[in-house]
Design an enzyme around this catalytic site. Structure first.
Site, PDB file in Angstrom:
ATOM      1  N   GLU A 170      14.487 -65.856 -34.360  1.00 21.40           N
ATOM      2  CA  GLU A 170      14.686 -65.055 -33.140  1.00 21.40           C
ATOM      3  C   GLU A 170      16.166 -64.760 -32.839  1.00 21.40           C
ATOM      4  N   TYR A 172      18.702 -66.966 -32.839  1.00 17.34           N
ATOM      5  CA  TYR A 172      19.471 -68.075 -32.251  1.00 17.34           C
ATOM      6  C   TYR A 172      20.453 -68.643 -33.298  1.00 17.34           C
ATOM      7  N   ARG A 220      10.982 -73.159 -37.994  1.00 14.32           N
ATOM      8  CA  ARG A 220      10.629 -71.761 -37.672  1.00 14.32           C
ATOM      9  C   ARG A 220      11.589 -70.861 -38.422  1.00 14.32           C
ATOM     10  N   HIS A 258      15.994 -61.436 -30.943  1.00 14.33           N
ATOM     11  CA  HIS A 258      15.808 -60.921 -29.577  1.00 14.33           C
ATOM     12  C   HIS A 258      16.508 -59.576 -29.373  1.00 14.33           C
ATOM     13  N   ALA A 260      16.636 -57.216 -31.557  1.00 10.42           N
ATOM     14  CA  ALA A 260      15.995 -56.180 -32.382  1.00 10.42           C
ATOM     15  C   ALA A 260      15.355 -55.130 -31.477  1.00 10.42           C
ATOM     16  N   GLN A 345       3.957 -59.772 -18.003  1.00  5.08           N
ATOM     17  CA  GLN A 345       4.351 -59.603 -16.604  1.00  5.08           C
ATOM     18  C   GLN A 345       4.579 -60.907 -15.844  1.00  5.08           C
ATOM     19  N   ARG A 570      12.758 -38.505  -7.856  1.00  4.44           N
ATOM     20  CA  ARG A 570      13.744 -38.030  -6.883  1.00  4.44           C
ATOM     21  C   ARG A 570      15.015 -38.879  -6.917  1.00  4.44           C
ATOM     22  N   GLY A 656      -4.480 -54.163  -3.393  1.00  8.36           N
ATOM     23  CA  GLY A 656      -3.937 -52.912  -2.873  1.00  8.36           C
ATOM     24  C   GLY A 656      -4.363 -52.630  -1.451  1.00  8.36           C
TER      25      GLY A 656
HETATM   26  P1  FAD Z   1      -8.337 -51.403  -7.412  1.00 11.46           P
HETATM   27  O1  FAD Z   1      -8.149 -51.727  -8.837  1.00 11.46           O
HETATM   28  O2  FAD Z   1      -7.865 -50.104  -6.919  1.00 11.46           O
HETATM   29  O3  FAD Z   1      -9.861 -51.595  -7.051  1.00 11.46           O
HETATM   30  C1  FAD Z   1     -10.439 -51.263  -5.815  1.00 11.46           C
HETATM   31  C2  FAD Z   1     -11.937 -51.053  -5.993  1.00 11.46           C
HETATM   32  O4  FAD Z   1     -12.556 -50.958  -4.719  1.00 11.46           O
HETATM   33  C3  FAD Z   1     -12.289 -49.779  -6.739  1.00 11.46           C
HETATM   34  O5  FAD Z   1     -13.106 -50.076  -7.849  1.00 11.46           O
HETATM   35  C4  FAD Z   1     -13.027 -48.937  -5.696  1.00 11.46           C
HETATM   36  O6  FAD Z   1     -14.048 -48.136  -6.262  1.00 11.46           O
HETATM   37  C5  FAD Z   1     -13.602 -50.019  -4.801  1.00 11.46           C
HETATM   38  N1  FAD Z   1     -13.918 -49.560  -3.428  1.00 11.46           N
HETATM   39  C6  FAD Z   1     -13.074 -48.933  -2.564  1.00 11.46           C
HETATM   40  N2  FAD Z   1     -13.713 -48.716  -1.389  1.00 11.46           N
HETATM   41  C7  FAD Z   1     -14.957 -49.211  -1.512  1.00 11.46           C
HETATM   42  C8  FAD Z   1     -16.085 -49.297  -0.634  1.00 11.46           C
HETATM   43  N3  FAD Z   1     -16.039 -48.861   0.607  1.00 11.46           N
HETATM   44  N4  FAD Z   1     -17.215 -49.881  -1.105  1.00 11.46           N
HETATM   45  C9  FAD Z   1     -17.282 -50.358  -2.369  1.00 11.46           C
HETATM   46  N5  FAD Z   1     -16.251 -50.303  -3.231  1.00 11.46           N
HETATM   47  C10 FAD Z   1     -15.098 -49.748  -2.810  1.00 11.46           C
HETATM   48  N6  FAD Z   1      -1.049 -53.152 -13.211  1.00 11.46           N
HETATM   49  C11 FAD Z   1      -0.434 -54.071 -13.919  1.00 11.46           C
HETATM   50  O7  FAD Z   1      -0.222 -55.175 -13.434  1.00 11.46           O
HETATM   51  N7  FAD Z   1      -0.022 -53.828 -15.198  1.00 11.46           N
HETATM   52  C12 FAD Z   1      -0.237 -52.649 -15.784  1.00 11.46           C
HETATM   53  O8  FAD Z   1       0.160 -52.457 -16.932  1.00 11.46           O
HETATM   54  C13 FAD Z   1      -0.907 -51.635 -15.057  1.00 11.46           C
HETATM   55  N8  FAD Z   1      -1.142 -50.442 -15.610  1.00 11.46           N
HETATM   56  C14 FAD Z   1      -1.800 -49.507 -14.881  1.00 11.46           C
HETATM   57  C15 FAD Z   1      -2.033 -48.272 -15.460  1.00 11.46           C
HETATM   58  C16 FAD Z   1      -2.712 -47.291 -14.754  1.00 11.46           C
HETATM   59  C17 FAD Z   1      -2.941 -45.959 -15.406  1.00 11.46           C
HETATM   60  C18 FAD Z   1      -3.165 -47.559 -13.443  1.00 11.46           C
HETATM   61  C19 FAD Z   1      -3.907 -46.500 -12.676  1.00 11.46           C
HETATM   62  C20 FAD Z   1      -2.916 -48.774 -12.856  1.00 11.46           C
HETATM   63  C21 FAD Z   1      -2.218 -49.753 -13.561  1.00 11.46           C
HETATM   64  N9  FAD Z   1      -1.916 -50.986 -13.010  1.00 11.46           N
HETATM   65  C22 FAD Z   1      -1.300 -51.939 -13.747  1.00 11.46           C
HETATM   66  C23 FAD Z   1      -2.178 -51.269 -11.596  1.00 11.46           C
HETATM   67  C24 FAD Z   1      -3.400 -52.167 -11.401  1.00 11.46           C
HETATM   68  O9  FAD Z   1      -4.515 -51.621 -12.072  1.00 11.46           O
HETATM   69  C25 FAD Z   1      -3.657 -52.308  -9.923  1.00 11.46           C
HETATM   70  O10 FAD Z   1      -2.552 -52.938  -9.333  1.00 11.46           O
HETATM   71  C26 FAD Z   1      -4.890 -53.145  -9.624  1.00 11.46           C
HETATM   72  O11 FAD Z   1      -6.017 -52.540 -10.197  1.00 11.46           O
HETATM   73  C27 FAD Z   1      -5.111 -53.293  -8.127  1.00 11.46           C
HETATM   74  O12 FAD Z   1      -6.255 -54.054  -7.940  1.00 11.46           O
HETATM   75  P2  FAD Z   1      -7.148 -53.969  -6.624  1.00 11.46           P
HETATM   76  O13 FAD Z   1      -8.313 -54.832  -6.914  1.00 11.46           O
HETATM   77  O14 FAD Z   1      -6.328 -54.263  -5.454  1.00 11.46           O
HETATM   78  O15 FAD Z   1      -7.587 -52.466  -6.472  1.00 11.46           O
HETATM   79  P1  NAP Z   2       5.419 -46.595  -8.102  1.00 10.82           P
HETATM   80  O1  NAP Z   2       5.860 -47.526  -9.155  1.00 10.82           O
HETATM   81  O2  NAP Z   2       5.704 -46.902  -6.704  1.00 10.82           O
HETATM   82  O3  NAP Z   2       6.055 -45.172  -8.470  1.00 10.82           O
HETATM   83  C1  NAP Z   2       5.877 -44.062  -7.696  1.00 10.82           C
HETATM   84  C2  NAP Z   2       6.783 -42.925  -8.177  1.00 10.82           C
HETATM   85  O4  NAP Z   2       6.599 -41.807  -7.334  1.00 10.82           O
HETATM   86  C3  NAP Z   2       8.246 -43.240  -8.163  1.00 10.82           C
HETATM   87  O5  NAP Z   2       8.826 -42.642  -9.323  1.00 10.82           O
HETATM   88  C4  NAP Z   2       8.766 -42.559  -6.901  1.00 10.82           C
HETATM   89  O6  NAP Z   2      10.095 -42.284  -7.229  1.00 10.82           O
HETATM   90  C5  NAP Z   2       7.820 -41.388  -6.752  1.00 10.82           C
HETATM   91  N1  NAP Z   2       7.495 -41.023  -5.366  1.00 10.82           N
HETATM   92  C6  NAP Z   2       7.241 -41.867  -4.328  1.00 10.82           C
HETATM   93  N2  NAP Z   2       6.941 -41.171  -3.221  1.00 10.82           N
HETATM   94  C7  NAP Z   2       6.993 -39.866  -3.551  1.00 10.82           C
HETATM   95  C8  NAP Z   2       6.788 -38.651  -2.825  1.00 10.82           C
HETATM   96  N3  NAP Z   2       6.455 -38.672  -1.557  1.00 10.82           N
HETATM   97  N4  NAP Z   2       6.945 -37.492  -3.475  1.00 10.82           N
HETATM   98  C9  NAP Z   2       7.285 -37.464  -4.777  1.00 10.82           C
HETATM   99  N5  NAP Z   2       7.501 -38.571  -5.505  1.00 10.82           N
HETATM  100  C10 NAP Z   2       7.348 -39.766  -4.899  1.00 10.82           C
HETATM  101  O7  NAP Z   2       3.843 -46.373  -8.190  1.00 10.82           O
HETATM  102  P2  NAP Z   2       2.841 -46.042  -9.378  1.00 10.82           P
HETATM  103  O8  NAP Z   2       3.526 -45.471 -10.566  1.00 10.82           O
HETATM  104  O9  NAP Z   2       1.764 -45.279  -8.725  1.00 10.82           O
HETATM  105  O10 NAP Z   2       2.290 -47.445  -9.807  1.00 10.82           O
HETATM  106  C11 NAP Z   2       1.488 -48.201  -8.897  1.00 10.82           C
HETATM  107  C12 NAP Z   2       1.594 -49.656  -9.227  1.00 10.82           C
HETATM  108  O11 NAP Z   2       0.935 -49.920 -10.467  1.00 10.82           O
HETATM  109  C13 NAP Z   2       3.033 -50.047  -9.415  1.00 10.82           C
HETATM  110  O12 NAP Z   2       3.468 -50.840  -8.344  1.00 10.82           O
HETATM  111  C14 NAP Z   2       3.099 -50.748 -10.720  1.00 10.82           C
HETATM  112  O13 NAP Z   2       3.589 -52.068 -10.578  1.00 10.82           O
HETATM  113  C15 NAP Z   2       1.682 -50.812 -11.238  1.00 10.82           C
HETATM  114  N6  NAP Z   2       1.742 -50.420 -12.658  1.00 10.82           N
HETATM  115  C16 NAP Z   2       2.372 -51.239 -13.515  1.00 10.82           C
HETATM  116  C17 NAP Z   2       2.470 -50.881 -14.833  1.00 10.82           C
HETATM  117  C18 NAP Z   2       3.153 -51.788 -15.804  1.00 10.82           C
HETATM  118  O14 NAP Z   2       3.334 -51.434 -16.950  1.00 10.82           O
HETATM  119  N7  NAP Z   2       3.541 -52.973 -15.439  1.00 10.82           N
HETATM  120  C19 NAP Z   2       1.948 -49.689 -15.277  1.00 10.82           C
HETATM  121  C20 NAP Z   2       1.322 -48.855 -14.356  1.00 10.82           C
HETATM  122  C21 NAP Z   2       1.234 -49.237 -13.048  1.00 10.82           C
HETATM  123  P3  NAP Z   2      11.071 -41.358  -6.376  1.00 10.82           P
HETATM  124  O15 NAP Z   2      10.868 -41.783  -4.957  1.00 10.82           O
HETATM  125  O16 NAP Z   2      12.428 -41.643  -6.918  1.00 10.82           O
HETATM  126  O17 NAP Z   2      10.643 -39.962  -6.664  1.00 10.82           O
HETATM  127 FE1  SF4 Z   3       1.752 -63.462 -20.324  1.00 14.73          FE
HETATM  128 FE2  SF4 Z   3      -0.657 -63.803 -19.222  1.00 14.73          FE
HETATM  129 FE3  SF4 Z   3       0.251 -61.328 -19.670  1.00 14.73          FE
HETATM  130 FE4  SF4 Z   3      -0.523 -62.944 -21.686  1.00 14.73          FE
HETATM  131  S1  SF4 Z   3      -1.815 -62.089 -20.060  1.00 14.73           S
HETATM  132  S2  SF4 Z   3       1.325 -61.724 -21.618  1.00 14.73           S
HETATM  133  S3  SF4 Z   3       0.185 -64.919 -20.956  1.00 14.73           S
HETATM  134  S4  SF4 Z   3       1.123 -62.831 -18.277  1.00 14.73           S
END
Ligand code: FAD
Ligand code: NAP
Ligand code: SF4
Length: 679
Positions: A170, A172, A220, A258, A260, A345, A570, A656
């Protein structure tokens, strides 16, 4: 093999190494978790490892421990060099042996990677990933450092470890001696390879001399440096043979320094992507070889071993995600394995933030003595609304404790936003989390009601004592003139609605979702996911599988993107600055390679038939695009809260639905689990 699973004959076969018999071929690889430096952290660390030993890990290796001050990864990092430090390691070794485990301590000297002004190295060459220029070790300094490695190994033996792992990869210190890239010495420790490799060979030889035969020495070995002027394959083979002769018991595989610029463990890396490297060394040495990197499920481990690529499999993060990984495989309960999705994460990203490690899918990891999921003494009727990560974690944990749980989900499947996330090329592992929760829902007896969007009136009339709102988020409404133009779509329209998207696209918002949507759209719809194609992956990242050049690097071959994409934000500065420390650079590099235009300092003016009108750094322009896709963040969805509270119900918010800002699955699952633990 007593009670073994016939599906995994190679994985579950015991292995005799020196004086010990390992009960299977699954090794928990070294990983620093942050408990090492905490006050009374080694007690907690002991219980963390003991849980993995009870879960039948065949061999455990601790995180790196420095042999002296200069070897610290950072000031006050774990170190073992004095007699008085031995006693606290007993917490670890006793706890593991109590559970029948075998544990080795890793000795790691960071060299020029040390985040400290005390850093030393073969030559005074600064690493690109540290602000400190190291001091070149004198000849005497090299000899004293070897002595410190030996002393550290002797202390480890006194502390009850079954062996040590010498960290030689790695990038080191040991790696720094081996590679011309970092070793410019003209004395007996530099120059031709025979001299550059003297440092590790002497370390292993002198440790063996000091500890005797009844002690494991794992080395290693960096088999693929992935840096310019790194080791050649011939040098790797020469070193492997010399290390065996010096007295090592096992050779473990190291992939990539690291510094790389090739991703080696992140989620977009294909499973078992690097076992071909370990395989090349087979036949050259006679001691057992360990393969590592992105092996996370028993069938993957079994196929690597069955193909003859290695004798053992090293997995670090998969054991963080599930301490009972081996036990579940042995008992044929692999559907119950909480799979590491390689997101980094809650583990590596935490380490870079100086926080204790845990795991996105298993928030109990490294909190074994602090968070316990006990059976409840007062079973209650609980409604959980929303089957995203937060709702799933809460419902299954509450039901496991004995509560009577009903989970309502508006969609036809469980998963929430994970159903969108898993469609992003390279994020297919997210499906494993949904499979895990699906299994847990069944095992814990949660009543699951899909396709039911519940109302406050419905919940009020039910007999639920607690209502948990895990209803997630709604996309943020954006105020740009023309936002209702037909060429405007949201990420939900694209990833869930599968609406057709044109050849030229502007994405508004460059957070995690903006980056993911850009990645998704660089691929053609008809393309099947290629993320498991190992040869294609190596080509894309410029890895020379023939290892005919030092460091095994070659020109990268990147396929043309499916679309012309503009990714806009923005704010000023670099796009993706808030992405994870260990993965953000990968997302940025991938999009750059796919010719995505990244625009910061944008002011959006309007959207019309011409496209997106905006100014970038004060200069007006029109992006003539077919579609504008909004990825502008999210707002909590909690319309049910006020009426239920007004009706006097006990209502809790998680994920959320609670706070949308900076929401990720790590917080969603942790919050769901912790709430269920206290209900
Ligand atoms: P949600 O996943 O939004 O689930 C809420 C659920 O509630 C939904 O299934 C909805 O249908 C249901 N619901 C809402 N209202 C009602 C109702 N009245 N009755 C019954 N059901 C209802 N996070 C990461 O940590 N790492 C990532 O790499 C990552 N990548 C992402 C990539 C994408 C493209 C997206 C869209 C999200 C990503 N996220 C990632 C974000 C992550 O998926 C969310 O933070 C997480 O899913 C939030 O979980 P939650 O349970 O709070 O809500
Ligand atoms: P986000 O990370 O908060 O990004 C929102 C983007 O929209 C920012 O670029 C912001 O930047 C812009 N924005 C905010 N308000 C706006 C407005 N009114 N008009 C125009 N642009 C606006 O949210 P997200 O991409 O929706 O992701 C949601 C959550 O999912 C995140 O918190 C993230 O942690 C999680 N997630 C994680 C991963 C991962 O790989 N770990 C992948 C996907 C999602 P400006 O304000 O500069 O424009
Ligand atoms: Fe790390 Fe858990 Fe994500 Fe695996 S699932 S990479 S152990 S945080």
């Amino acid at each position: 093999m007593v009670g073994g699973n016939a599906k995994y004959p190679h994985l579950l076969a015991p292995l005799e190494v020196g004086h010990v018999t390992l009960k299977n071929r699954a090794m928990m690889g070294s990983m620093h978790v942050g408990l090492e430096e905490e006050w009374f952290g080694l007690k907690k660390l002991g219980e963390y490892f003991a849980a993995r030993a009870a879960g039948e890990a065949g061999l455990i290796v601790t995180g790196g421990v420095a042999p002296n001050f200069a070897g610290w990864v950072k000031p006050f990092a774990a170190r073992l060099s004095n007699g008085w430090e031995v006693r606290k390691h007993r917490y670890v070794t006793d706890a593991v042996h109590r559970e029948g485990g075998v544990i080795c301590m890793q000795i790691l000297h960071a060299g020029r990677y040390s985040y400290s002004p005390l850093a030393v190295a073969p030559s005074a060459i600064k690493a690109p990933i540290s602000p400190f220029r190291p001091r070149a070790l004198s000849n005497g300094g090299v000899r004293r450092t070897i002595g410190d490695f030996v002393n550290c190994a002797v202390r480890a033996k006194e502390a009850g470890y079954d062996g040590v792992e010498v960290m030689g990869s790695e990038g080191y210190l040991i790696n720094q001696f081996l590679a011309q890239h970092t070793n410019k010495r003209g004395d007996e420790w530099g120059g031709e390879y025979e001299k550059r490799m003297r440092f590790p060979v002497e370390i292993v030889r002198q440790i063996r001399e000091a500890v005797g035969r009844e002690f494991l020495i794992i080395y290693r070995l960096s088999m693929l440096d992935l840096v310019p002027d790194g080791s050649t394959w011939q040098e790797v083979v020469t070193l492997g043979k010399a290390i065996e002769e010096a007295g090592a018991s096992i050779l473990n595989t190291g992939i990539g320094w690291h510094e790389a610029r090739v991703p080696t463990i992140a989620t977009m890396v294909p499973r078992a992507a690097f076992t071909w490297v370990t395989r090349k060394l087979r036949g050259e040495v006679s001691i057992p070889l360990v393969a590592s990197n992105r092996i996370n499920m028993p069938e993957v481990a079994e196929s690597v071993l069955a193909a003859g690529d290695a004798d053992l499999i090293s997995m670090a993060r998969p054991f963080l995600a599930d301490p009972d990984w081996v036990k579940k495989a042995r008992e044929g309960r692999e559907e119950e394995i909480n799979t590491c999705i390689a997101c980094n994460q809650a583990c590596l990203d935490h380490i870079f933030q100086n926080k204790r490690c845990s795991c996105l899918v298993n928030p109990l990891a490294c909190y074994e003595t602090e968070i316990t999921i006990k059976a409840t003494t007062r079973a209650r009727r609980i409604a959980v609304v929303g089957a995203g990560p937060a709702g799933l974690a809460c419902a299954t944990t509450a039901a496991k404790r004995g509560h009577k749980v009903t989970l309502f989900e508006a969609g036809e499947q469980i998963g929430g936003q994970f159903l969108m996330a898993r469609q992003i090329p390279g994020k297919e592992e997210f499906s494993e989390t949904l499979r895990y929760f699906q299994t847990q829902l069944r095992l814990t007896g949660v009543e699951v009601r899909l396709g039911e969007r519940v109302s406050a009136a419905f919940l009020q009339s039910g007999e639920y004592e607690v209502i948990v709102l895990a209803t997630g988020v709604v996309p943020r409404e954006v105020r740009i003139q023309g936002v209702d133009h037909p060429k405007v779509l949201s990420y939900v329209d694209v990833l869930q609605g599968h609406r057709p998207v044109g050849e030229k696209v502007a994405i508004v918002g460059a957070g995690g979702i903006g980056f993911d949507v850009a990645e998704y759209l660089t691929h053609r719809k008809e393309e099947t996911p290629t993320s498991q194609d190992i040869a294609a992956y190596m080509d894309e990242w410029g890895v020379d599988m023939s290892h005919s050049r030092p460091g095994a690097l070659k020109e990268a071959v990147v396929s043309a993107p499916a679309r012309q994409i503009y990714l806009c934000q923005r704010s000023g500065g670099k796009l993706g600055e808030r992405l994870g420390k260990t993965t953000g650079w990968i997302h940025r590099t991938t999009l750059r390679n796919k010719q995505v235009t990244m625009l910061s300092d944008c002011v959006y003016e309007k959207i019309d038939d011409q496209g997106l009108h905006l100014s970038v750094k004060g200069k007006a322009q029109v992006l003539a695009v077919d579609h504008v896709i909004l990825c502008a963040g999210q707002e909590p969805q909690r319309a049910l809260l006020a009426p239920l509270q007004a009706a006097g119900k006990e209502v809790r918010l998680i994920g959320g639905a609670d706070v949308a800002a900076e929401l990720d699955a790590k917080r969603a699952i942790q919050q769901g689990t912790l709430l269920a633990a206290e209900l």
